[in-house]
Structures are given as C-alpha cells and as structure tokens.
Design a protein around this motif. Structure first.
Motif, PDB file in Angstrom:
ATOM      1  N   ILE A   1       0.846  -1.197   0.000  1.00  0.00           N
ATOM      2  CA  ILE A   1       0.000   0.000   0.000  1.00  0.00           C
ATOM      3  C   ILE A   1       0.879   1.244   0.000  1.00  0.00           C
ATOM      4  O   ILE A   1       1.785   1.382   0.818  1.00  0.00           O
ATOM      5  N   ILE A   2       0.580   2.167  -0.905  1.00  0.00           N
ATOM      6  CA  ILE A   2       1.260   3.474  -0.924  1.00  0.00           C
ATOM      7  C   ILE A   2       0.285   4.470  -0.301  1.00  0.00           C
ATOM      8  O   ILE A   2      -0.737   4.798  -0.897  1.00  0.00           O
ATOM      9  N   PRO A   3       0.595   4.964   0.911  1.00  0.00           N
ATOM     10  CA  PRO A   3      -0.317   5.905   1.560  1.00  0.00           C
ATOM     11  C   PRO A   3      -0.416   7.228   0.791  1.00  0.00           C
ATOM     12  O   PRO A   3       0.510   7.605   0.056  1.00  0.00           O
ATOM     13  N   GLU A   4      -1.513   7.912   0.996  1.00  0.00           N
ATOM     14  CA  GLU A   4      -1.714   9.220   0.365  1.00  0.00           C
ATOM     15  C   GLU A   4      -0.560  10.146   0.728  1.00  0.00           C
ATOM     16  O   GLU A   4      -0.111  10.191   1.878  1.00  0.00           O
ATOM     17  N   ASN A   5      -0.079  10.877  -0.257  1.00  0.00           N
ATOM     18  CA  ASN A   5       1.014  11.835  -0.123  1.00  0.00           C
ATOM     19  C   ASN A   5       2.367  11.191   0.175  1.00  0.00           C
ATOM     20  O   ASN A   5       3.297  11.880   0.576  1.00  0.00           O
ATOM     21  N   MET A   6       2.479   9.901  -0.019  1.00  0.00           N
ATOM     22  CA  MET A   6       3.764   9.207   0.120  1.00  0.00           C
ATOM     23  C   MET A   6       4.111   8.613  -1.240  1.00  0.00           C
ATOM     24  O   MET A   6       3.233   8.153  -1.961  1.00  0.00           O
ATOM     25  N   PRO A   7       5.386   8.600  -1.603  1.00  0.00           N
ATOM     26  CA  PRO A   7       5.753   8.063  -2.918  1.00  0.00           C
ATOM     27  C   PRO A   7       5.984   6.559  -2.962  1.00  0.00           C
ATOM     28  O   PRO A   7       6.077   5.993  -4.045  1.00  0.00           O
ATOM     29  N   TYR A   8       6.102   5.900  -1.788  1.00  0.00           N
ATOM     30  CA  TYR A   8       6.500   4.499  -1.776  1.00  0.00           C
ATOM     31  C   TYR A   8       5.673   3.664  -0.812  1.00  0.00           C
ATOM     32  O   TYR A   8       5.174   4.152   0.189  1.00  0.00           O
ATOM     33  N   SER A   9       5.651   2.378  -1.107  1.00  0.00           N
ATOM     34  CA  SER A   9       5.088   1.394  -0.186  1.00  0.00           C
ATOM     35  C   SER A   9       6.216   0.877   0.715  1.00  0.00           C
ATOM     36  O   SER A   9       7.407   1.121   0.455  1.00  0.00           O
ATOM     37  N   ILE A  10       5.841   0.134   1.730  1.00  0.00           N
ATOM     38  CA  ILE A  10       6.854  -0.486   2.589  1.00  0.00           C
ATOM     39  C   ILE A  10       7.730  -1.420   1.757  1.00  0.00           C
ATOM     40  O   ILE A  10       8.952  -1.436   1.907  1.00  0.00           O
ATOM     41  N   TRP A  11       7.126  -2.204   0.868  1.00  0.00           N
ATOM     42  CA  TRP A  11       7.891  -3.104   0.013  1.00  0.00           C
ATOM     43  C   TRP A  11       8.930  -2.348  -0.811  1.00  0.00           C
ATOM     44  O   TRP A  11      10.088  -2.755  -0.908  1.00  0.00           O
ATOM     45  N   GLN A  12       8.531  -1.248  -1.418  1.00  0.00           N
ATOM     46  CA  GLN A  12       9.464  -0.489  -2.244  1.00  0.00           C
ATOM     47  C   GLN A  12      10.617   0.057  -1.403  1.00  0.00           C
ATOM     48  O   GLN A  12      11.760   0.090  -1.855  1.00  0.00           O
ATOM     49  N   LEU A  13      10.336   0.463  -0.183  1.00  0.00           N
ATOM     50  CA  LEU A  13      11.395   0.949   0.709  1.00  0.00           C
ATOM     51  C   LEU A  13      12.349  -0.179   1.091  1.00  0.00           C
ATOM     52  O   LEU A  13      13.576   0.005   1.080  1.00  0.00           O
ATOM     53  N   VAL A  14      11.806  -1.340   1.416  1.00  0.00           N
ATOM     54  CA  VAL A  14      12.648  -2.491   1.767  1.00  0.00           C
ATOM     55  C   VAL A  14      13.541  -2.866   0.581  1.00  0.00           C
ATOM     56  O   VAL A  14      14.759  -3.034   0.732  1.00  0.00           O
ATOM     57  N   GLU A  15      12.959  -2.978  -0.583  1.00  0.00           N
ATOM     58  CA  GLU A  15      13.734  -3.341  -1.770  1.00  0.00           C
ATOM     59  C   GLU A  15      14.771  -2.274  -2.111  1.00  0.00           C
ATOM     60  O   GLU A  15      15.887  -2.591  -2.526  1.00  0.00           O
ATOM     61  N   HIS A  16      14.428  -1.019  -1.928  1.00  0.00           N
ATOM     62  CA  HIS A  16      15.384   0.057  -2.187  1.00  0.00           C
ATOM     63  C   HIS A  16      16.580  -0.058  -1.241  1.00  0.00           C
ATOM     64  O   HIS A  16      17.734   0.093  -1.667  1.00  0.00           O
ATOM     65  N   ILE A  17      16.320  -0.328   0.021  1.00  0.00           N
ATOM     66  CA  ILE A  17      17.414  -0.529   0.977  1.00  0.00           C
ATOM     67  C   ILE A  17      18.286  -1.691   0.520  1.00  0.00           C
ATOM     68  O   ILE A  17      19.513  -1.596   0.511  1.00  0.00           O
ATOM     69  N   ARG A  18      17.654  -2.791   0.126  1.00  0.00           N
ATOM     70  CA  ARG A  18      18.407  -3.972  -0.319  1.00  0.00           C
ATOM     71  C   ARG A  18      19.288  -3.658  -1.521  1.00  0.00           C
ATOM     72  O   ARG A  18      20.484  -3.967  -1.541  1.00  0.00           O
ATOM     73  N   ILE A  19      18.718  -3.029  -2.517  1.00  0.00           N
ATOM     74  CA  ILE A  19      19.451  -2.745  -3.753  1.00  0.00           C
ATOM     75  C   ILE A  19      20.607  -1.781  -3.491  1.00  0.00           C
ATOM     76  O   ILE A  19      21.735  -2.008  -3.946  1.00  0.00           O
ATOM     77  N   ALA A  20      20.346  -0.713  -2.738  1.00  0.00           N
ATOM     78  CA  ALA A  20      21.398   0.272  -2.470  1.00  0.00           C
ATOM     79  C   ALA A  20      22.532  -0.335  -1.643  1.00  0.00           C
ATOM     80  O   ALA A  20      23.715  -0.111  -1.929  1.00  0.00           O
ATOM     81  N   GLN A  21      22.176  -1.116  -0.617  1.00  0.00           N
ATOM     82  CA  GLN A  21      23.216  -1.736   0.207  1.00  0.00           C
ATOM     83  C   GLN A  21      24.039  -2.729  -0.621  1.00  0.00           C
ATOM     84  O   GLN A  21      25.261  -2.763  -0.518  1.00  0.00           O
ATOM     85  N   TRP A  22      23.368  -3.529  -1.460  1.00  0.00           N
ATOM     86  CA  TRP A  22      24.066  -4.464  -2.339  1.00  0.00           C
ATOM     87  C   TRP A  22      25.030  -3.712  -3.254  1.00  0.00           C
ATOM     88  O   TRP A  22      26.187  -4.123  -3.438  1.00  0.00           O
ATOM     89  N   ASP A  23      24.582  -2.596  -3.817  1.00  0.00           N
ATOM     90  CA  ASP A  23      25.416  -1.801  -4.714  1.00  0.00           C
ATOM     91  C   ASP A  23      26.657  -1.283  -3.981  1.00  0.00           C
ATOM     92  O   ASP A  23      27.770  -1.354  -4.504  1.00  0.00           O
ATOM     93  N   ILE A  24      26.475  -0.787  -2.776  1.00  0.00           N
ATOM     94  CA  ILE A  24      27.609  -0.273  -1.997  1.00  0.00           C
ATOM     95  C   ILE A  24      28.577  -1.405  -1.653  1.00  0.00           C
ATOM     96  O   ILE A  24      29.791  -1.244  -1.753  1.00  0.00           O
ATOM     97  N   LEU A  25      28.034  -2.554  -1.248  1.00  0.00           N
ATOM     98  CA  LEU A  25      28.879  -3.716  -0.952  1.00  0.00           C
ATOM     99  C   LEU A  25      29.695  -4.114  -2.173  1.00  0.00           C
ATOM    100  O   LEU A  25      30.922  -4.277  -2.092  1.00  0.00           O
ATOM    101  N   GLU A  26      29.023  -4.282  -3.303  1.00  0.00           N
ATOM    102  CA  GLU A  26      29.727  -4.702  -4.522  1.00  0.00           C
ATOM    103  C   GLU A  26      30.754  -3.665  -4.964  1.00  0.00           C
ATOM    104  O   GLU A  26      31.858  -4.019  -5.374  1.00  0.00           O
ATOM    105  N   PHE A  27      30.409  -2.395  -4.871  1.00  0.00           N
ATOM    106  CA  PHE A  27      31.355  -1.330  -5.217  1.00  0.00           C
ATOM    107  C   PHE A  27      32.586  -1.400  -4.322  1.00  0.00           C
ATOM    108  O   PHE A  27      33.714  -1.195  -4.774  1.00  0.00           O
ATOM    109  N   SER A  28      32.371  -1.711  -3.044  1.00  0.00           N
ATOM    110  CA  SER A  28      33.462  -1.735  -2.067  1.00  0.00           C
ATOM    111  C   SER A  28      34.424  -2.896  -2.271  1.00  0.00           C
ATOM    112  O   SER A  28      35.575  -2.816  -1.869  1.00  0.00           O
ATOM    113  N   LYS A  29      33.975  -3.972  -2.900  1.00  0.00           N
ATOM    114  CA  LYS A  29      34.850  -5.136  -3.048  1.00  0.00           C
ATOM    115  C   LYS A  29      35.239  -5.443  -4.487  1.00  0.00           C
ATOM    116  O   LYS A  29      36.113  -6.265  -4.716  1.00  0.00           O
TER     117      LYS A  29
END
Length: 157
Positions: free
Chosen positions: A37-65
């Motif tokens: 669910i994307i609440p009114e006046n919010m751009p993201y759902s909880i799922w999108q936030l979780v996945e965004h955290i996952r993708i960004a952290q993975w990118d930083i990890l891979e960049f670092s190694k």
C-alpha cells in the motif's frame, strides 16, 4: 586498539538501534496485506522501501569489493516498480539478503589488514569507512520512512 573500537562501533551502527529503530524491528510483523500500500502523499510502499534498501546496500557492498562493479542506473535501477512483493517468499528473501549483505560488508571491515581509510583503487576517493557510514545513514533514513508508513497504515505499536 583504536581501529578495533572503530570497527566495533561501525558494526553496532550497521546492525543496532541506539538512537532509532533498527531495520529488523521496523520490518518485523508487517502484515502481508499492507506491504504494497502506498499511503496518500507518500511516494513508496513499505515493500518499495525495503527493496530500495536492499538494492542500495548491495550496490555499496559490490562497489566496495569489486573495482569492475557497475551500479544500476539511477533512479530506476534502485526502486522496484511494483508496489507489492509477488509473495511472502519475495518479502522474506529481500529481508534475508539485507541481513546477509550487511554481514558481508562487516566482514570487509574486519578483514585482516583492511585499511578503513585507504581510498579504493576505483571511484572518487571512497573508502570502507565512508561506505559503512553511507550504508548506515541510508538504511536508517529509509527505516524511519518504513516506520512512518506503518504508522499511517495503523500497523505500528
């Protein structure tokens, strides 16, 4: 000795919850029916936030190694299009990957001979210390958003 204390502090920052809710606590018990669910006046759902955290952290990890790592295109490569996970397994897998990639990044910090402040051979002067702070800062920012969305949806204590 000071280096060990810095690494211990970074590990606590990446996995703990001193001044804020931990990621693990923020996603614990999220009802399946509200994950997309994307609440009114919010751009993201909880799922999108979780996945965004996952993708960004993975990118930083891979960049670092990996000097040859190619980051996803910004912003579309960092945000899922679908507001909801396809099923509970996708939800659980995303959370497990976040935990696993965080543990792998901590291993980079604890590697024998690792220099936290030595710039990588690639990038623009980034180093392990900076990338650890980036993961912690980024994750805590979006974890706060997860809590806010849960409050809007009546699913927070």
């Amino acid at each position: 000795m000071a280096e060990k204390e810095v690494i211990k502090t970074l590990e606590e920052l990446l996995t703990g919850s001193h001044a804020h809710v931990s990621f693990e606590d923020a996603v614990k018990g999220v009802p399946e029916k509200i994950r997309g669910i994307i609440p009114e006046n919010m751009p993201y759902s909880i799922w999108q936030l979780v996945e965004h955290i996952r993708i960004a952290q993975w990118d930083i990890l891979e960049f670092s190694k990996n000097p040859g790592h190619q980051s996803p295109p910004w912003p579309e490569g960092y945000w899922p299009k679908d507001p909801a996970p396809k099923d509970n397994d996708a939800w659980e897998e995303s959370i497990a990957r976040i935990k696993k990639d965080c543990a792998e990044f901590i291993k980079l910090l604890k590697r024998p001979g690792a220099d936290l402040y030595e710039p990588f051979s690639h990038g623009n002067g980034q180093h392990l210390f900076r990338e650890a702070l980036l993961i912690a800062d980024h994750t805590s920012y979006h974890t706060g958003e997860i809590v806010a969305v849960r409050r809007m949806l009546g699913a927070w204590k």
